[in-house]
Design a protein around this motif. Structure first.
Motif, PDB file in Angstrom:
ATOM      1  N   LEU A 113       0.831  -1.206   0.000  1.00 23.18           N
ATOM      2  CA  LEU A 113       0.000   0.000   0.000  1.00 23.18           C
ATOM      3  C   LEU A 113       0.868   1.259   0.000  1.00 23.18           C
ATOM      4  N   THR A 114       1.811   1.326   0.924  1.00 21.31           N
ATOM      5  CA  THR A 114       2.618   2.543   1.057  1.00 21.31           C
ATOM      6  C   THR A 114       3.613   2.708  -0.089  1.00 21.31           C
ATOM      7  N   TYR A 123       1.729   4.043  -3.041  1.00 19.20           N
ATOM      8  CA  TYR A 123       1.483   5.477  -2.890  1.00 19.20           C
ATOM      9  C   TYR A 123       2.750   6.272  -3.190  1.00 19.20           C
ATOM     10  N   GLY A 170      -1.441  13.217   1.947  1.00 16.53           N
ATOM     11  CA  GLY A 170      -1.938  11.895   1.592  1.00 16.53           C
ATOM     12  C   GLY A 170      -1.296  10.800   2.411  1.00 16.53           C
ATOM     13  N   LEU A 171       0.001  10.927   2.652  1.00 15.20           N
ATOM     14  CA  LEU A 171       0.697   9.921   3.457  1.00 15.20           C
ATOM     15  C   LEU A 171       0.135   9.883   4.877  1.00 15.20           C
ATOM     16  N   ARG A 231      -2.812  10.638   5.869  1.00 17.30           N
ATOM     17  CA  ARG A 231      -4.155  10.040   5.897  1.00 17.30           C
ATOM     18  C   ARG A 231      -4.069   8.518   5.781  1.00 17.30           C
ATOM     19  N   ILE A 232      -3.106   8.028   5.004  1.00 21.08           N
ATOM     20  CA  ILE A 232      -2.885   6.582   4.939  1.00 21.08           C
ATOM     21  C   ILE A 232      -2.461   6.065   6.306  1.00 21.08           C
ATOM     22  N   GLY A 237      -5.391   5.833   8.656  1.00 23.94           N
ATOM     23  CA  GLY A 237      -6.180   4.629   8.433  1.00 23.94           C
ATOM     24  C   GLY A 237      -5.501   3.395   8.998  1.00 23.94           C
ATOM     25  N   LEU A 238      -4.195   3.283   8.796  1.00 26.46           N
ATOM     26  CA  LEU A 238      -3.455   2.142   9.336  1.00 26.46           C
ATOM     27  C   LEU A 238      -3.473   2.157  10.858  1.00 26.46           C
TER      28      LEU A 238
END
Length: 334
Positions: free
Chosen positions: A160-161, A164, A228-229, A231-232, A235-236
């Motif tokens: 995922l990361t 991105y 954006g990072l 926000r990821i 979520g994690l």
């Protein structure tokens, strides 16, 4: 594979277990020098400029001499990727802080790609099997060592990361390339000004406030990549908390584990959603409504065009009136 001799040649080269040719009699040529020259060409002129002939020329050798060390350009590209990833990653935190460490890993990887944007143009042909690619994954996985995630979940986090990371840096590179293109790019301020006339709150009710405020296309105050990072990571962090509380991992089919003969819930939901969309697409009422919407949008565009033409005529009339008044005043003074 049970024996390194079974490795494909390019992987054997990357792992340093391929047979190496004897040194050239006059001047030393090596895989390391070849790869270093290729990376330098790619950094300067882009990946498309890299060829066996150009690399050989930069080193002062014939093209054929390179094939004694690297048997194909594909091998060379793989070794170039390995060279970029031959770095030392940020150290682990003590005590462990998975969010900070994962952020550092992503940011560090982004800087690598920014320094070698051609890396992103090399197609992905499968899971990484080269040593430095695996070291990169290992460094990312190390950041997650304190989390309750299982090994498969940790690998999903890395996918995922890293995905991105690559998309964000690729977008940056594409925008920079467009800005420096010989064809040039439209004057952004002029385009934004034009959009304020063209974008209205009827056709674009959600975009209109952004365009009207001038924020669309402007610099803004948000670093989109960093935002954006985070926000990821948010979520994690939520997911890690849920897993720490004992919840099963996402993607695990709990019901089918209890009832092996049952239908997987996710598949049922997917099928239901697909059937619903298909039914809507076939419904004649939906088709008629869509036609009516398109017709209304067409008539709206025509009306807006007429309004713009009338506004232009009004501006011209006002300008003509001002010119006439100015001319009359000047005449009266004479």
């Amino acid at each position: 594979m049970s024996d390194v001799s079974e490795l494909p040649h390019r992987l054997a080269l990357a792992w340093g277990v391929a047979e190496r040719p004897e040194r050239a009699p006059k001047r030393e040529l090596s895989i390391e020098r070849i790869v270093e020259a290729a990376v330098e060409i790619a950094d300067t002129d882009g990946l498309a400029a890299v060829s066996m002939a150009k690399v050989a020329q930069s080193l002062g050798f014939t093209t054929m001499s390179l094939y004694r060390y690297v048997t194909s350009k594909d091998d060379l590209l793989l070794l170039m990727q390995e060279a970029v990833l031959d770095v030392e990653y940020p150290p682990a935190h003590d005590p462990a802080d998975w969010r900070a460490e994962l952020r550092e890993w992503v940011q560090f990887t982004m800087e690598l790609f920014r320094a070698h944007t051609w890396y992103l143009s090399i197609p992905v042909t499968g899971a990484p099997f080269t040593p430095n690619n695996l070291r990169a994954a290992d460094a990312g996985l190390r950041a997650l060592r304190s989390t309750p995630l299982d090994e498969e979940e940790k690998m999903s986090v890395i996918l995922l990361t890293s995905g991105y990371t690559k998309s964000a840096v690729q977008l940056e590179a594409d925008l920079a390339r467009a800005e420096h293109s010989p064809d040039g790019v439209p004057d952004e301020a002029a385009v934004v000004a034009a959009l304020r006339t063209l974008v209205d709150d009827v056709r674009f009710p959600n975009l209109y406030p952004l365009v009207d405020s001038g924020a669309y296309g402007g610099e803004g105050q948000i670093d989109d990549t960093a935002w954006g990072l985070e926000r990821i990571l948010d979520g994690l962090e939520s997911y890690v908390g849920v897993r720490a509380a004992g919840a099963p991992g996402a993607g695990r089919d709990v019901r089918s584990e209890q009832d092996p003969g049952g239908t997987e819930p996710d598949e049922e939901a997917d099928d239901a959603g697909h059937d619903q969309v298909s039914a809507h697409a076939r419904d004649p009422r939906v088709k008629r409504a869509a036609l009516q919407r398109r017709d209304a949008e067409r008539r709206l565009r025509e009306a807006q065009k007429s309004v713009r033409e009338l506004e232009r005529s009004l501006r011209d009339a006002r300008r003509a009136e001002r010119d006439a008044v100015r001319a009359a005043v000047e005449k009266s003074r004479d």
